[in-house]
Design a protein around this motif. Structure first.
Motif, mmCIF file in Angstrom:
data_model
loop_
_atom_site.group_PDB
_atom_site.id
_atom_site.type_symbol
_atom_site.label_atom_id
_atom_site.label_comp_id
_atom_site.label_asym_id
_atom_site.label_seq_id
_atom_site.Cartn_x
_atom_site.Cartn_y
_atom_site.Cartn_z
ATOM 1 N N ALA A 49 0.837 -1.207 0.000
ATOM 2 C CA ALA A 49 0.000 0.000 0.000
ATOM 3 C C ALA A 49 0.870 1.255 0.000
ATOM 4 O O ALA A 49 0.556 2.233 -0.692
ATOM 5 N N LEU A 50 1.970 1.232 0.741
ATOM 6 C CA LEU A 50 2.892 2.371 0.742
ATOM 7 C C LEU A 50 3.508 2.549 -0.649
ATOM 8 O O LEU A 50 3.643 3.673 -1.136
ATOM 9 N N ALA A 51 3.839 1.456 -1.320
ATOM 10 C CA ALA A 51 4.407 1.533 -2.666
ATOM 11 C C ALA A 51 3.401 2.134 -3.650
ATOM 12 O O ALA A 51 3.777 2.936 -4.513
ATOM 13 N N ARG A 52 2.117 1.778 -3.527
ATOM 14 C CA ARG A 52 1.092 2.376 -4.404
ATOM 15 C C ARG A 52 1.027 3.883 -4.198
ATOM 16 O O ARG A 52 0.890 4.643 -5.147
ATOM 17 N N PHE A 53 1.128 4.322 -2.949
ATOM 18 C CA PHE A 53 1.138 5.749 -2.627
ATOM 19 C C PHE A 53 2.338 6.426 -3.282
ATOM 20 O O PHE A 53 2.209 7.475 -3.902
ATOM 21 N N ALA A 54 3.506 5.809 -3.149
ATOM 22 C CA ALA A 54 4.725 6.373 -3.737
ATOM 23 C C ALA A 54 4.596 6.483 -5.251
ATOM 24 O O ALA A 54 4.954 7.515 -5.845
ATOM 25 N N LEU A 55 4.055 5.456 -5.884
ATOM 26 C CA LEU A 55 3.876 5.487 -7.341
ATOM 27 C C LEU A 55 2.859 6.544 -7.746
ATOM 28 O O LEU A 55 3.046 7.233 -8.753
ATOM 29 N N ALA A 56 1.794 6.703 -6.980
ATOM 30 C CA ALA A 56 0.779 7.722 -7.283
ATOM 31 C C ALA A 56 1.376 9.123 -7.206
ATOM 32 O O ALA A 56 0.927 10.035 -7.903
ATOM 33 N N ARG A 57 2.403 9.293 -6.387
ATOM 34 C CA ARG A 57 3.084 10.584 -6.260
ATOM 35 C C ARG A 57 4.242 10.703 -7.238
ATOM 36 O O ARG A 57 4.989 11.668 -7.194
ATOM 37 N N ALA A 58 4.424 9.708 -8.104
ATOM 38 C CA ALA A 58 5.539 9.654 -9.051
ATOM 39 C C ALA A 58 6.874 9.707 -8.311
ATOM 40 O O ALA A 58 7.834 10.315 -8.765
ATOM 41 N N GLU A 59 6.923 9.043 -7.139
ATOM 42 C CA GLU A 59 8.136 8.996 -6.333
ATOM 43 C C GLU A 59 8.488 7.555 -5.976
ATOM 44 O O GLU A 59 9.038 7.284 -4.912
ATOM 45 N N GLY A 60 8.165 6.643 -6.881
ATOM 46 C CA GLY A 60 8.390 5.227 -6.608
ATOM 47 C C GLY A 60 9.846 4.813 -6.616
ATOM 48 O O GLY A 60 10.187 3.751 -6.099
ATOM 49 N N SER A 61 10.721 5.634 -7.174
ATOM 50 C CA SER A 61 12.121 5.235 -7.273
ATOM 51 C C SER A 61 12.953 5.624 -6.054
ATOM 52 O O SER A 61 14.068 5.144 -5.898
ATOM 53 N N ARG A 62 12.412 6.451 -5.186
ATOM 54 C CA ARG A 62 13.198 6.852 -4.014
ATOM 55 C C ARG A 62 12.905 5.929 -2.828
ATOM 56 O O ARG A 62 11.894 5.237 -2.798
ATOM 57 N N GLU A 63 13.790 5.940 -1.856
ATOM 58 C CA GLU A 63 13.579 5.147 -0.648
ATOM 59 C C GLU A 63 12.569 5.858 0.248
ATOM 60 O O GLU A 63 12.596 7.072 0.387
ATOM 61 N N TRP A 64 11.681 5.087 0.861
ATOM 62 C CA TRP A 64 10.643 5.627 1.735
ATOM 63 C C TRP A 64 10.859 5.097 3.154
ATOM 64 O O TRP A 64 10.361 4.018 3.502
ATOM 65 N N PRO A 65 11.576 5.845 3.977
ATOM 66 C CA PRO A 65 11.723 5.385 5.367
ATOM 67 C C PRO A 65 10.375 5.459 6.082
ATOM 68 O O PRO A 65 9.553 6.336 5.789
ATOM 69 N N TYR A 66 10.156 4.527 6.995
ATOM 70 C CA TYR A 66 8.894 4.528 7.739
ATOM 71 C C TYR A 66 9.116 3.945 9.130
ATOM 72 O O TYR A 66 10.133 3.313 9.398
ATOM 73 N N ARG A 67 8.136 4.201 9.990
ATOM 74 C CA ARG A 67 8.100 3.602 11.322
ATOM 75 C C ARG A 67 6.866 2.728 11.419
ATOM 76 O O ARG A 67 5.844 3.019 10.803
ATOM 77 N N ARG A 68 6.960 1.710 12.222
ATOM 78 C CA ARG A 68 5.793 0.879 12.540
ATOM 79 C C ARG A 68 5.177 1.458 13.811
ATOM 80 O O ARG A 68 5.867 1.633 14.812
#
Length: 129
Positions: free
Chosen positions: A53-72
């Motif tokens: 789901a986070l990857a879909r968000f990144a792709l929708a923002r046209a930012e799928g190629s960058r690293e997305w740090p996150y916390r649980r």
């Protein structure tokens, strides 16, 4: 109240309970703070049920190629602590960018602590309807 309204409220209550017990992924901005968006007078903390789901968000923002740090983070912690800490009306947007699978948990009584809730009938409350 119609049966459909009652059923809808029960389904939302069940979804809210599931979210409060779930560990979700919260992407971080450059300052290590949760990534947020502002819409309709409300700040929304972005949260995702899984990396897909986070990857879909990144792709929708046209930012799928960058690293997305996150916390649980536990969903309850987002609603009970993080949203009130922003100091502005704040809710949680779950799985933004996932067609039909997302949910909004607005800053209203019963979802966030009463001190952080927007009163229904206020300007922001009207926008949430």
């Amino acid at each position: 109240m119609s049966g459909e309204v009652v059923r809808g409220r029960r389904e939302f209550a069940a979804l809210l309970g599931e979210f409060r017990r779930a560990v979700v992924l919260v992407p971080l901005g450059e300052d290590e703070a949760p990534l947020v968006g502002d819409y309709g007078g409300v700040r929304w903390i972005y949260a995702f049920s899984d990396e897909t789901a986070l990857a879909r968000f990144a792709l929708a923002r046209a930012e799928g190629s960058r690293e997305w740090p996150y916390r649980r983070v536990l969903g309850a912690r987002l609603l009970d602590a993080a949203a009130p800490a922003t100091g502005v009306p704040c809710g949680v947007a779950l799985d933004v960018g996932s067609e039909g699978d997302g949910a909004l948990f607005p800053p209203v009584p019963g979802i966030v602590p009463d001190g952080a809730a927007v009163a229904v009938g206020s300007q922001q409350g009207e926008q949430l309807r």
